[in-house]
Design a protein around this motif. Structure first.
Motif, PDB file in Angstrom:
ATOM      1  N   THR A  26       0.830  -1.202   0.000  1.00  0.00           N
ATOM      2  CA  THR A  26       0.000   0.000   0.000  1.00  0.00           C
ATOM      3  C   THR A  26       0.866   1.254   0.000  1.00  0.00           C
ATOM      4  OG1 THR A  26      -1.627  -1.246   1.293  1.00  0.00           O
ATOM      5  CG2 THR A  26      -1.950   1.130   1.129  1.00  0.00           C
ATOM      6  N   ASP A  27       1.936   1.232   0.764  1.00  0.00           N
ATOM      7  CA  ASP A  27       2.864   2.364   0.822  1.00  0.00           C
ATOM      8  C   ASP A  27       3.434   2.675  -0.561  1.00  0.00           C
ATOM      9  OD1 ASP A  27       4.636   4.261   2.258  1.00  0.00           O
ATOM     10  OD2 ASP A  27       6.210   2.872   1.626  1.00  0.00           O
ATOM     11  N   ARG A  28       3.696   1.643  -1.326  1.00  0.00           N
ATOM     12  CA  ARG A  28       4.314   1.820  -2.648  1.00  0.00           C
ATOM     13  C   ARG A  28       3.306   2.218  -3.724  1.00  0.00           C
ATOM     14  NH1 ARG A  28       5.044  -2.246  -6.440  1.00  0.00           N
ATOM     15  NH2 ARG A  28       4.637  -3.817  -4.835  1.00  0.00           N
ATOM     16  N   LEU A  29       2.072   1.712  -3.624  1.00  0.00           N
ATOM     17  CA  LEU A  29       1.149   1.830  -4.748  1.00  0.00           C
ATOM     18  C   LEU A  29       0.009   2.825  -4.568  1.00  0.00           C
ATOM     19  CD1 LEU A  29       0.693  -1.935  -5.742  1.00  0.00           C
ATOM     20  CD2 LEU A  29       2.205  -0.248  -6.792  1.00  0.00           C
ATOM     21  N   PHE A  30      -0.406   3.109  -3.344  1.00  0.00           N
ATOM     22  CA  PHE A  30      -1.653   3.851  -3.141  1.00  0.00           C
ATOM     23  C   PHE A  30      -1.590   5.242  -3.765  1.00  0.00           C
ATOM     24  CE2 PHE A  30      -4.801   6.063  -0.262  1.00  0.00           C
ATOM     25  CZ  PHE A  30      -5.907   5.438  -0.810  1.00  0.00           C
ATOM     26  N   TYR A  31      -2.683   5.615  -4.412  1.00  0.00           N
ATOM     27  CA  TYR A  31      -2.709   6.857  -5.183  1.00  0.00           C
ATOM     28  C   TYR A  31      -2.577   8.098  -4.297  1.00  0.00           C
ATOM     29  CZ  TYR A  31      -4.259  10.566  -8.261  1.00  0.00           C
ATOM     30  OH  TYR A  31      -4.318  11.723  -8.978  1.00  0.00           O
ATOM     31  N   ASP A  32      -3.281   8.132  -3.194  1.00  0.00           N
ATOM     32  CA  ASP A  32      -3.271   9.296  -2.304  1.00  0.00           C
ATOM     33  C   ASP A  32      -2.018   9.239  -1.433  1.00  0.00           C
ATOM     34  OD1 ASP A  32      -3.677  11.307  -0.479  1.00  0.00           O
ATOM     35  OD2 ASP A  32      -5.448  10.402   0.460  1.00  0.00           O
ATOM     36  N   PHE A  35      -2.134   9.425   2.291  1.00  0.00           N
ATOM     37  CA  PHE A  35      -2.748   8.286   2.975  1.00  0.00           C
ATOM     38  C   PHE A  35      -3.930   8.742   3.837  1.00  0.00           C
ATOM     39  CE2 PHE A  35       1.524   7.078   1.872  1.00  0.00           C
ATOM     40  CZ  PHE A  35       1.350   5.831   1.300  1.00  0.00           C
ATOM     41  N   ASN A  36      -4.811   9.517   3.180  1.00  0.00           N
ATOM     42  CA  ASN A  36      -6.006  10.034   3.843  1.00  0.00           C
ATOM     43  C   ASN A  36      -5.636  10.868   5.068  1.00  0.00           C
ATOM     44  OD1 ASN A  36      -8.832  10.356   4.134  1.00  0.00           O
ATOM     45  ND2 ASN A  36      -8.933   8.652   5.591  1.00  0.00           N
ATOM     46  N   GLN A  69      -8.443   2.664   7.180  1.00  0.00           N
ATOM     47  CA  GLN A  69      -7.931   3.986   7.536  1.00  0.00           C
ATOM     48  C   GLN A  69      -7.799   4.892   6.310  1.00  0.00           C
ATOM     49  OE1 GLN A  69      -7.504   4.503  10.872  1.00  0.00           O
ATOM     50  NE2 GLN A  69      -8.185   2.373  11.050  1.00  0.00           N
ATOM     51  N   LEU A  70      -7.740   4.288   5.127  1.00  0.00           N
ATOM     52  CA  LEU A  70      -7.541   5.058   3.898  1.00  0.00           C
ATOM     53  C   LEU A  70      -8.838   5.650   3.359  1.00  0.00           C
ATOM     54  CD1 LEU A  70      -5.114   2.570   2.121  1.00  0.00           C
ATOM     55  CD2 LEU A  70      -4.513   4.619   3.425  1.00  0.00           C
ATOM     56  N   ASP A  71      -9.971   5.163   3.856  1.00  0.00           N
ATOM     57  CA  ASP A  71     -11.283   5.654   3.420  1.00  0.00           C
ATOM     58  C   ASP A  71     -11.426   5.584   1.901  1.00  0.00           C
ATOM     59  OD1 ASP A  71     -13.845   6.641   3.788  1.00  0.00           O
ATOM     60  OD2 ASP A  71     -13.230   8.737   3.619  1.00  0.00           O
ATOM     61  N   ASP A  72     -11.007   4.458   1.330  1.00  0.00           N
ATOM     62  CA  ASP A  72     -11.125   4.228  -0.112  1.00  0.00           C
ATOM     63  C   ASP A  72     -11.822   2.889  -0.314  1.00  0.00           C
ATOM     64  OD1 ASP A  72     -10.839   4.166  -2.878  1.00  0.00           O
ATOM     65  OD2 ASP A  72      -8.845   3.270  -2.766  1.00  0.00           O
ATOM     66  N   LYS A  73     -13.058   2.927  -0.784  1.00  0.00           N
ATOM     67  CA  LYS A  73     -13.847   1.702  -0.883  1.00  0.00           C
ATOM     68  C   LYS A  73     -13.315   0.722  -1.915  1.00  0.00           C
ATOM     69  CE  LYS A  73     -17.281   3.831  -3.969  1.00  0.00           C
ATOM     70  NZ  LYS A  73     -18.712   4.174  -4.111  1.00  0.00           N
ATOM     71  N   THR A 345      -5.951   1.156  -5.127  1.00  0.00           N
ATOM     72  CA  THR A 345      -6.175   2.263  -6.053  1.00  0.00           C
ATOM     73  C   THR A 345      -4.841   2.931  -6.354  1.00  0.00           C
ATOM     74  OG1 THR A 345      -8.430   2.658  -5.268  1.00  0.00           O
ATOM     75  CG2 THR A 345      -7.321   4.485  -6.372  1.00  0.00           C
ATOM     76  N   THR A 346      -4.435   2.887  -7.627  1.00  0.00           N
ATOM     77  CA  THR A 346      -3.114   3.369  -8.013  1.00  0.00           C
ATOM     78  C   THR A 346      -3.152   4.568  -8.956  1.00  0.00           C
ATOM     79  OG1 THR A 346      -3.113   1.733  -9.797  1.00  0.00           O
ATOM     80  CG2 THR A 346      -2.018   1.126  -7.739  1.00  0.00           C
ATOM     81  N   ALA A 347      -4.304   4.873  -9.526  1.00  0.00           N
ATOM     82  CA  ALA A 347      -4.368   5.965 -10.502  1.00  0.00           C
ATOM     83  C   ALA A 347      -5.799   6.464 -10.615  1.00  0.00           C
ATOM     84  CB  ALA A 347      -3.869   5.483 -11.871  1.00  0.00           C
TER      85      ALA A 347
END
Length: 388
Positions: A26-32, A35-36, A69-73, A345-347
């Protein structure tokens, strides 16, 4: 953000290492990258180092809690079984039983109560048809597990050629349940179905896309070649209830209908890089009148296709406002899949008109209500082809 040193994980338990890997992915790929607005390293300390886990199930629960914690469904953890089903969903080589699945109503995929799933199309010659299943049967379970939505059910029904799947169905709300074991066959995954119909004296080629596979562009090109031999005078692409699939498949499909140099979609990565995808030559179907059918469950890669057609003025969108999913996920296995996987979510993407449709959807050119069980040709307004 730079992840924690890998050698620091050497003293972790096997279960903690699974959670640590989920954190790193998640640290490497998450778009935001904020991290919310959470302290991402503090969360690593909490979920990896300060907590011990007695079983893999406890570790899996911790990963779910971490991702919340990321609030991304759309960023979620998949157990090994659900990861296997997801791989089948995206595989072009998987076999199937030849039956299509639909939700009982066009409710939101994120609704608290999952929709009832039924078989919507069961050709008599398909493995499912030969086993006695028929359209309208309620899908109770697949290999003993309930599917939460159409996409997952489609993945669970697919598998290697010659493998078997146990399908439990019920005939109507109060009917008897029965279980049928069916052998999966090649060419029965049911992503694309085609037919030649007639509308107001016009010969029309109809393409129903249940999901955009990686190979959908090639499949559609073959269908268009067949329609050309049939001398059709119009085309219908039915992507009602299509929740997406492969972004590449959606892009390649759209290119078949667009003139050279037209933008299909713009994708912005989690590192800020923006890539524009365009048609590089005239597609084989740039001149035929075109109608695209959409509804409230048309999402993701299917919306990429719909927006490319609408924004470039290539065809007419008919139906209901689409779902509104303007982000892209990457599927990343944990421990080579033995511990499941993350969908991250990456993009995000923008339509050719530079619109972010996430949470908004795409408005059709002509709004009508046409239930998913209705034949595509019956949903086409009388003068739609004249408008395209």
């Amino acid at each position: 953000m730079v992840g924690a040193p890998l050698d620091a994980d050497a003293k972790l338990s096997a279960e903690q290492k699974i959670v640590a890997e989920a954190w790193r992915v998640t640290d490497r790929l998450f778009y935001d990258r904020s991290f919310n607005s959470k302290d991402w390293f503090a969360l690593r300390q909490k979920y990896v180092r300060d907590t011990s886990y007695a079983s893999r199930d406890e570790a899996y629960s911790a990963i779910n809690s971490l991702l919340l914690q990321l609030d991304d469904k759309y960023t979620k953890f998949l157990t090994p079984d659900r990861y296997s089903a997801a791989l089948n969903t995206f595989s072009d080589r998987a076999a199937g039983i030849g039956a299509s699945v639909k939700a009982s109503s066009p409710s939101s995929p994120s609704a608290a109560d999952p929709p009832q799933l039924t078989l919507s199309s069961v050709p008599p010659s398909s493995p499912a048809g030969r086993a006695g299943l028929k359209a309208g049967d309620i899908l109770v379970s697949i290999n003993g597990e309930s599917a939460k939505d159409v996409k997952e059910a489609e993945g669970m029904l697919k598998g290697p050629i010659g493998s078997t799947v146990l399908v439990r169905v019920r005939e109507g709300a109060a009917g008897d349940e029965r279980a049928v074991r069916i052998v999966r066959e090649e060419g029965q995954a049911g992503e694309l179905t085609c037919s030649v119909e007639t509308k107001n004296g016009r010969k029309v080629g109809v393409m129903r896309i249940a999901r955009f596979s990686e190979n959908m562009g090639q499949e559609l090109r073959s269908a268009l070649d067949s329609f050309e031999r049939d001398r059709v005078q119009g085309l219908v692409v039915d992507i009602r209830q299509n929740k997406g699939g492969s972004l590449t498949g959606g892009i390649e499909a759209a290119r078949l209908f667009l003139p050279s140099g037209k933008t299909v979609v713009s994708v912005a990565s989690n590192r800020g890089a923006k890539t524009d995808y365009a048609s590089v030559q005239d597609g084989p179907a740039v001149k035929q009148p075109l109608v695209v059918l959409v509804d409230g469950l048309t999402a993701s890669a299917a919306e990429v296709f719909a927006a490319a057609i609408k924004d470039n003025g290539r065809g007419v969108l008919v139906g209901e406002k689409t779902y509104g999913k303007g982000v892209v996920q990457t599927l990343q296995p944990l421990q080579n899949g033995a511990a499941g996987a993350l969908a991250v979510t990456t993009a995000r993407y923008e339509t050719p008109s530079q619109t972010n449709i996430d949470g908004k959807g795409i408005e059709p050119d002509e709004s009508i209500t046409c239930p998913p069980e209705s034949a595509a040709i019956s949903c086409v307004p009388a003068k739609a082809f004249e408008r395209s």
